[in-house]
Write an enzyme that holds these catalytic residues in place. Sequence first.
Site, mmCIF file in Angstrom:
data_model
loop_
_atom_site.group_PDB
_atom_site.id
_atom_site.type_symbol
_atom_site.label_atom_id
_atom_site.label_comp_id
_atom_site.label_asym_id
_atom_site.label_seq_id
_atom_site.Cartn_x
_atom_site.Cartn_y
_atom_site.Cartn_z
ATOM 1 N N GLU A 1 2.806 -29.105 1.190
ATOM 2 C CA GLU A 1 1.817 -29.247 2.249
ATOM 3 C C GLU A 1 0.619 -28.343 1.999
ATOM 4 O O GLU A 1 0.725 -27.330 1.293
ATOM 5 C CB GLU A 1 2.440 -28.927 3.605
ATOM 6 C CG GLU A 1 2.904 -27.497 3.749
ATOM 7 C CD GLU A 1 3.841 -27.294 4.926
ATOM 8 O OE1 GLU A 1 3.527 -26.452 5.784
ATOM 9 O OE2 GLU A 1 4.883 -27.980 4.978
ATOM 10 N N ASP B 1 10.495 -21.639 11.727
ATOM 11 C CA ASP B 1 9.939 -22.333 10.568
ATOM 12 C C ASP B 1 8.520 -21.830 10.314
ATOM 13 O O ASP B 1 7.539 -22.491 10.640
ATOM 14 C CB ASP B 1 9.942 -23.846 10.833
ATOM 15 C CG ASP B 1 9.418 -24.640 9.650
ATOM 16 O OD1 ASP B 1 9.506 -24.140 8.517
ATOM 17 O OD2 ASP B 1 8.915 -25.766 9.865
ATOM 18 N N ASP C 1 7.655 -26.952 1.739
ATOM 19 C CA ASP C 1 6.688 -26.118 2.454
ATOM 20 C C ASP C 1 5.381 -26.023 1.657
ATOM 21 O O ASP C 1 4.865 -27.027 1.197
ATOM 22 C CB ASP C 1 7.267 -24.735 2.756
ATOM 23 C CG ASP C 1 8.216 -24.752 3.958
ATOM 24 O OD1 ASP C 1 8.183 -25.736 4.723
ATOM 25 O OD2 ASP C 1 8.992 -23.805 4.131
ATOM 26 N N ASP D 1 11.944 -30.626 1.692
ATOM 27 C CA ASP D 1 10.749 -29.974 2.204
ATOM 28 C C ASP D 1 10.439 -28.755 1.342
ATOM 29 O O ASP D 1 11.203 -27.788 1.321
ATOM 30 C CB ASP D 1 11.025 -29.566 3.658
ATOM 31 C CG ASP D 1 9.838 -28.941 4.362
ATOM 32 O OD1 ASP D 1 8.819 -28.672 3.704
ATOM 33 O OD2 ASP D 1 9.937 -28.728 5.583
ATOM 34 N N TYR E 1 17.001 -36.521 3.900
ATOM 35 C CA TYR E 1 15.878 -35.586 3.982
ATOM 36 C C TYR E 1 16.403 -34.201 4.333
ATOM 37 O O TYR E 1 17.232 -34.055 5.246
ATOM 38 C CB TYR E 1 14.876 -36.041 5.045
ATOM 39 C CG TYR E 1 13.709 -35.092 5.189
ATOM 40 C CD1 TYR E 1 12.791 -34.947 4.157
ATOM 41 C CD2 TYR E 1 13.530 -34.334 6.345
ATOM 42 C CE1 TYR E 1 11.718 -34.067 4.271
ATOM 43 C CE2 TYR E 1 12.461 -33.456 6.471
ATOM 44 C CZ TYR E 1 11.558 -33.331 5.434
ATOM 45 O OH TYR E 1 10.510 -32.463 5.551
ATOM 46 N N ARG F 1 1.638 -33.596 1.144
ATOM 47 C CA ARG F 1 1.448 -33.681 2.594
ATOM 48 C C ARG F 1 0.114 -33.053 2.975
ATOM 49 O O ARG F 1 -0.218 -31.965 2.489
ATOM 50 C CB ARG F 1 2.593 -32.960 3.303
ATOM 51 C CG ARG F 1 2.356 -32.719 4.792
ATOM 52 C CD ARG F 1 3.543 -32.040 5.430
ATOM 53 N NE ARG F 1 3.122 -31.101 6.477
ATOM 54 C CZ ARG F 1 3.948 -30.385 7.222
ATOM 55 N NH1 ARG F 1 5.259 -30.483 7.041
ATOM 56 N NH2 ARG F 1 3.479 -29.549 8.131
ATOM 57 N N ASN G 1 6.498 -39.394 9.470
ATOM 58 C CA ASN G 1 7.425 -38.420 10.043
ATOM 59 C C ASN G 1 7.688 -38.774 11.506
ATOM 60 O O ASN G 1 6.788 -38.676 12.336
ATOM 61 C CB ASN G 1 6.822 -37.019 9.937
ATOM 62 C CG ASN G 1 7.695 -35.946 10.555
ATOM 63 O OD1 ASN G 1 8.863 -36.184 10.886
ATOM 64 N ND2 ASN G 1 7.144 -34.759 10.730
ATOM 65 N N CYS H 1 5.054 -25.680 11.858
ATOM 66 C CA CYS H 1 5.412 -27.091 11.975
ATOM 67 C C CYS H 1 4.129 -27.896 12.103
ATOM 68 O O CYS H 1 3.187 -27.491 12.808
ATOM 69 C CB CYS H 1 6.301 -27.307 13.196
ATOM 70 S SG CYS H 1 6.495 -29.050 13.663
ATOM 71 N N HIS I 1 8.194 -32.594 -1.041
ATOM 72 C CA HIS I 1 6.821 -32.674 -0.549
ATOM 73 C C HIS I 1 6.243 -31.278 -0.381
ATOM 74 O O HIS I 1 6.925 -30.328 0.006
ATOM 75 C CB HIS I 1 6.698 -33.518 0.727
ATOM 76 C CG HIS I 1 7.311 -32.962 1.967
ATOM 77 N ND1 HIS I 1 6.817 -31.860 2.634
ATOM 78 C CD2 HIS I 1 8.382 -33.383 2.698
ATOM 79 C CE1 HIS I 1 7.542 -31.624 3.712
ATOM 80 N NE2 HIS I 1 8.509 -32.518 3.768
ATOM 81 N N GLU J 1 0.517 -35.863 8.018
ATOM 82 C CA GLU J 1 1.315 -35.265 9.078
ATOM 83 C C GLU J 1 0.606 -35.298 10.429
ATOM 84 O O GLU J 1 -0.619 -35.182 10.520
ATOM 85 C CB GLU J 1 1.666 -33.816 8.701
ATOM 86 C CG GLU J 1 2.421 -33.035 9.761
ATOM 87 C CD GLU J 1 3.788 -33.589 10.115
ATOM 88 O OE1 GLU J 1 3.881 -34.790 10.434
ATOM 89 O OE2 GLU J 1 4.770 -32.812 10.094
#
Length: 320
Positions: free
Chosen positions: A121, A65, A94, A92, A51, A162, A228, A129, A119, A192
């Site tokens: 989101e 982040d 985002d 990721d 990952y 996500r 996660n 986060c 993924h 998440e």
Amino acid sequence: MPYVIGADVPDEPAGLRFRRLLERPEILQMPGAHFGLAALLAKRAGFEALYLSGAAMTATMGLPDLGMITVDEVCFWIRQVSRAAGLPMLVDGDTGYGEALNVMHMVRAFEEAGAGAVHLEDQLLPKKCGHLNDKKLADAHDMAAKVAAARQARKHLYIIARTDAAASEGMDGAVARAKLYLEAGADAIFPEALNTAEMFREFARRMNPGSPSGSPGGVGAGVKLLANMTEFGRTPFFTAREFQDMGYSMVIWPVSHLRVAAKAVEDLYASIRENGGTHAMVDRMQTRAELYATIGYHEYEALDATLVKTVIPAGMPQRP
């Protein structure tokens, strides 16, 4: 037989290899490994997929982040990990770095760099986060359009949607969004920041109502779900087996490797300042021989006939 650079890297697209790993009944375990050396160590430990966390990449760059990293910067890490270990990786993505066209560009760039899965989101920029407060959600249909764009652009890349909706819209909102994203073309769902075992079980049951305990299991058994297991967040500690029993097909430990490494570096610098050198930390270091074995130093060296094989010092020389 001489060592051949890249001989252990499969020709088959990473997306197909990632998908095949999910056909097995056991949960797919993916530790965070966003740079080459970590990828080699994870592979040596027996992991079959990795990952790449946006939080780990940005923190390595000295940044928070908050969605500031770019597609090209992420591709640098993807290429590095792909070249080093040759394992399929989930990356990721985002929020997709923009709207539908940006998502399509991201998908093509990630897949060409070597990613097996991505993924997306459903937050708005600046994103946070998933385990932090005050996340701002995108309109569900806008997110669905991004998922559809990703599906259209991919060749083999596995698309995971996500949703961060559980914190603000509750379980009903998270489930409704997840179903919409599946209709738009997502291959799997990532709920998440669920914070109890019952929440994980309920989400799995509602996504796979016909399966015992919501468990999707192996081939043809319903919607694949990603869990996660990040530290210092809202999710209690669960093992991979516990997530599998709750109905999840994949689990990530996104930033664990970085947390351990950063703490070790912090301790090293403190020890140098306190003791005037690294001697108090030597027993916590990977040796030169261990490092060279990990990165295949002698195998690369053997490819150039002008190089004399390196003799690794046996240990730290003693002072006279």
